[in-house]
Design a protein around this motif. Sequence first.
Motif, PDB file in Angstrom:
ATOM      1  N   GLY A 123     -25.262  -2.977-145.943  1.00  0.00           N
ATOM      2  CA  GLY A 123     -25.711  -2.765-144.569  1.00  0.00           C
ATOM      3  C   GLY A 123     -24.712  -2.034-143.686  1.00  0.00           C
ATOM      4  N   LEU A 124     -23.915  -1.135-144.263  1.00  0.00           N
ATOM      5  CA  LEU A 124     -22.949  -0.380-143.468  1.00  0.00           C
ATOM      6  C   LEU A 124     -23.671   0.686-142.633  1.00  0.00           C
ATOM      7  N   PRO A 125     -23.098   1.080-141.504  1.00  0.00           N
ATOM      8  CA  PRO A 125     -23.737   2.107-140.678  1.00  0.00           C
ATOM      9  C   PRO A 125     -23.724   3.478-141.360  1.00  0.00           C
ATOM     10  N   HIS A 126     -24.688   4.327-140.986  1.00  0.00           N
ATOM     11  CA  HIS A 126     -24.801   5.641-141.625  1.00  0.00           C
ATOM     12  C   HIS A 126     -23.635   6.570-141.298  1.00  0.00           C
ATOM     13  N   ASP A 127     -22.878   6.260-140.250  1.00  0.00           N
ATOM     14  CA  ASP A 127     -21.734   7.102-139.911  1.00  0.00           C
ATOM     15  C   ASP A 127     -20.426   6.620-140.568  1.00  0.00           C
ATOM     16  N   THR A 128     -20.559   5.743-141.546  1.00  0.00           N
ATOM     17  CA  THR A 128     -19.400   5.306-142.339  1.00  0.00           C
ATOM     18  C   THR A 128     -18.787   6.536-143.019  1.00  0.00           C
ATOM     19  N   PRO A 129     -17.474   6.676-143.031  1.00  0.00           N
ATOM     20  CA  PRO A 129     -16.869   7.807-143.742  1.00  0.00           C
ATOM     21  C   PRO A 129     -17.280   7.809-145.216  1.00  0.00           C
ATOM     22  N   ALA A 130     -17.656   8.959-145.703  1.00  0.00           N
ATOM     23  CA  ALA A 130     -18.094   9.067-147.096  1.00  0.00           C
ATOM     24  C   ALA A 130     -16.999   8.627-148.058  1.00  0.00           C
ATOM     25  N   LEU A 131     -15.738   8.858-147.691  1.00  0.00           N
ATOM     26  CA  LEU A 131     -14.639   8.432-148.565  1.00  0.00           C
ATOM     27  C   LEU A 131     -14.591   6.917-148.743  1.00  0.00           C
ATOM     28  N   ASP A 132     -15.124   6.175-147.761  1.00  0.00           N
ATOM     29  CA  ASP A 132     -15.132   4.709-147.861  1.00  0.00           C
ATOM     30  C   ASP A 132     -16.067   4.208-148.952  1.00  0.00           C
ATOM     31  N   ILE A 133     -17.081   5.003-149.288  1.00  0.00           N
ATOM     32  CA  ILE A 133     -18.030   4.573-150.325  1.00  0.00           C
ATOM     33  C   ILE A 133     -17.864   5.377-151.613  1.00  0.00           C
ATOM     34  N   ALA A 134     -17.001   6.384-151.595  1.00  0.00           N
ATOM     35  CA  ALA A 134     -16.803   7.262-152.750  1.00  0.00           C
ATOM     36  C   ALA A 134     -15.919   6.614-153.807  1.00  0.00           C
ATOM     37  N   THR A 135     -16.037   7.103-155.005  1.00  0.00           N
ATOM     38  CA  THR A 135     -15.086   6.766-156.064  1.00  0.00           C
ATOM     39  C   THR A 135     -13.902   7.696-155.854  1.00  0.00           C
ATOM     40  N   ARG A 136     -12.732   7.112-155.624  1.00  0.00           N
ATOM     41  CA  ARG A 136     -11.551   7.913-155.276  1.00  0.00           C
ATOM     42  C   ARG A 136     -10.739   8.331-156.505  1.00  0.00           C
TER      43      ARG A 136
END
Length: 191
Positions: A123-136
């Motif tokens: 349920g994170l907001p859509h403006d969450t940084p993509a890096l926060d959900i990316a595989t780093r």
Amino acid sequence: FPAVAEADTLLYLLPEPVFTDLFEHHPSFADQVEIEDRTRLHKAVARQQAGDDLLVSTVGELVQREPVTLPADATAQQAAQRMTEAGVSSLLLVQTGAEPDAATAIAGIVTDRDLRTRLLAPGLPHDTPALDIATREVVTIQHHRLAFEAMGLMLRHRVHHLPVLQQQRPVGVLALADIVHHESRHGLFVV
């Protein structure tokens, strides 16, 4: 360095600055000098004997298109929109160096699964940084490696998308579906 030719040989002596310029700015030249001669010869003979399969096909031959990318500071919503527009299941987040010829570094990869499990489900907001959900910690492969090596990497690291690099720059993303599609054209796959 000393060398012995086993057959008539034509040698070219290039000054280092010319060689470096050719290597960095002409991918076809780089491809010829990156791979050890025996490897190139072995691959040519194997391709003639075995046909076009995973044992002799290179990763570069399987890549269908250039990678879809966004700057590393993009939001998750921007990533989802770009993936939808391009009709792809993964996107590379990239950071470009400050200098004009600087290499493009992969900061992370976002997949459909990441959007589902790391953004929507919690349920994170859509403006969450993509890096926060990316595989780093992105697993990559060089374009001249063999397709079966890519499949082994994907299985070992349990990933379905493998960025393909040429001279450390992303040139595509190999998906597990690309390998299955490639192999489905061969009789052995049907068996």
